[in-house]
Structure formats: C-alpha cells, structure tokens
Design an enzyme around this catalytic site. Structure first.
Site, mmCIF file in Angstrom:
data_model
loop_
_atom_site.group_PDB
_atom_site.id
_atom_site.type_symbol
_atom_site.label_atom_id
_atom_site.label_comp_id
_atom_site.label_asym_id
_atom_site.label_seq_id
_atom_site.Cartn_x
_atom_site.Cartn_y
_atom_site.Cartn_z
ATOM 1 N N ASP A 32 14.539 30.905 -0.523
ATOM 2 C CA ASP A 32 15.012 32.290 -0.440
ATOM 3 C C ASP A 32 16.066 32.501 -1.534
ATOM 4 O O ASP A 32 16.965 31.673 -1.706
ATOM 5 C CB ASP A 32 15.611 32.563 0.944
ATOM 6 C CG ASP A 32 15.776 34.046 1.225
ATOM 7 O OD1 ASP A 32 15.097 34.567 2.127
ATOM 8 O OD2 ASP A 32 16.607 34.684 0.524
ATOM 9 N N ASN A 90 10.410 38.069 10.816
ATOM 10 C CA ASN A 90 10.854 39.439 11.019
ATOM 11 C C ASN A 90 9.649 40.353 10.841
ATOM 12 O O ASN A 90 8.900 40.214 9.864
ATOM 13 C CB ASN A 90 11.941 39.803 10.007
ATOM 14 C CG ASN A 90 13.158 38.904 10.121
ATOM 15 O OD1 ASN A 90 13.472 38.407 11.208
ATOM 16 N ND2 ASN A 90 13.825 38.664 9.017
ATOM 17 N N GLN A 97 12.207 43.524 8.894
ATOM 18 C CA GLN A 97 11.366 43.043 7.790
ATOM 19 C C GLN A 97 11.585 43.922 6.562
ATOM 20 O O GLN A 97 11.344 45.125 6.602
ATOM 21 C CB GLN A 97 9.880 43.075 8.190
ATOM 22 C CG GLN A 97 8.954 42.541 7.098
ATOM 23 C CD GLN A 97 7.481 42.520 7.534
ATOM 24 O OE1 GLN A 97 7.124 43.054 8.587
ATOM 25 N NE2 GLN A 97 6.642 41.914 6.721
ATOM 26 N N HIS A 103 5.796 36.657 6.079
ATOM 27 C CA HIS A 103 6.509 35.453 5.669
ATOM 28 C C HIS A 103 7.267 34.870 6.850
ATOM 29 O O HIS A 103 7.670 35.582 7.769
ATOM 30 C CB HIS A 103 7.471 35.734 4.516
ATOM 31 C CG HIS A 103 8.420 36.856 4.778
ATOM 32 N ND1 HIS A 103 8.051 38.179 4.665
ATOM 33 C CD2 HIS A 103 9.729 36.861 5.142
ATOM 34 C CE1 HIS A 103 9.097 38.948 4.952
ATOM 35 N NE2 HIS A 103 10.124 38.168 5.255
ATOM 36 N N LEU A 104 7.480 33.586 6.762
ATOM 37 C CA LEU A 104 8.218 32.854 7.793
ATOM 38 C C LEU A 104 9.484 32.288 7.161
ATOM 39 O O LEU A 104 9.424 31.683 6.082
ATOM 40 C CB LEU A 104 7.319 31.740 8.350
ATOM 41 C CG LEU A 104 7.878 30.838 9.442
ATOM 42 C CD1 LEU A 104 6.731 30.420 10.372
ATOM 43 C CD2 LEU A 104 8.504 29.597 8.826
#
Ligand code: AMP
Length: 113
Positions: A32, A90, A97, A103-104
């Site tokens: 991230d 999310n 989100q 995505h995780l």
C-alpha cells in the site's frame, strides 16, 4: 460499471508504478502506497471486479483459489503467521472503499504502531 481508469487497473497495465511483492497468472500483491500499519499489503485479482461479490460470484474457481493462496503465500513470506495479522475488505461507500477494484488489505505489525 467497472471503471478501467481506476488506480489499480492502471497499476495492472504498468501505467503507474507499484512496489510489487508477488505476481501470479491471476493475482498481484503489492505494498500500500499510504500504509496505515507497519506492514500494509494489498492483494488484487488481475481481472476486473469491483466488489467482493463481483469476484466471488463471477471469477473462475482457479482465480479464487489462486487469490487466497497468494494471500497465504504473502502472509508466510512476511512471517505474519507468527505474530498475527488482519485481513480487511472495504466494500462500497459505507464500507469506505476508495478504489473500485476489489482488493484485500493485509495488515501486520499492529502492536508496533
Ligand atoms: P480502500 O479504501 O479499501 O479502497 O483502499 C485503497 C487503498 O489503496 C488505500 O489503503 C490507499 O492507501 C491505497 N492506494 C491508493 N493509491 C495507491 C497506489 N498508487 N499504490 C498503492 N496503494 C495505493
């Protein structure tokens, strides 16, 4: 409708850089860019799904298996299984989100933050 110009779609097309960790035929894991915990990794399917429901209801079984095995491989490669970790998805506006590509979030080192 899936927006092909979302930031993760652009990462998948190599239009913008990402700090990649692991890539398979179906799945990409990368750091991230704005980590909220000491270890904050994102795992995404390469095909175009907006939500968890889109993914789980329309992806081929081998894509789904590959996705979760990639999650597990990254957990283990970062020794997260030793101290523990958090997985988060999310979804939608109420779920917070921001990027409309499923995505995780994988978060570790929470006791250090
Ligand atoms: P979400 O709020 O669940 O949609 O999460 C989106 C995540 O993408 C956030 O944690 C952001 O920090 C992260 N993010 C945004 N832009 C980038 C980027 N260019 N590379 C990597 N991660 C990003």
């Amino acid at each position: 409708m899936y927006n092909p110009n979302n930031i993760f779609a652009r990462i998948l097309r190599n239009e913008i850089p990402a700090n990649k960790i692991l890539e398979t035929e179906y799945t990409l894991a990368f750091h991230d860019a704005f980590p909220k915990t000491p270890i904050h990794i994102l795992v995404i399917p390469k095909k175009s799904y907006i939500t968890f429901h889109d993914f789980i209801s329309t992806a081929e079984p081998e894509e789904i298996l590959d996705f979760y095995r990639t999650v597990d491989a990254v957990v283990r490669s970062h020794n997260l299984d030793v101290a523990g970790y958090k997985l988060q998805v999310n979804t939608g506006e109420d779920g917070g989100q921001e990027v409309p590509h499923f995505h995780l979030h994988m978060m570790g080192g929470l006791c250090k933050s």
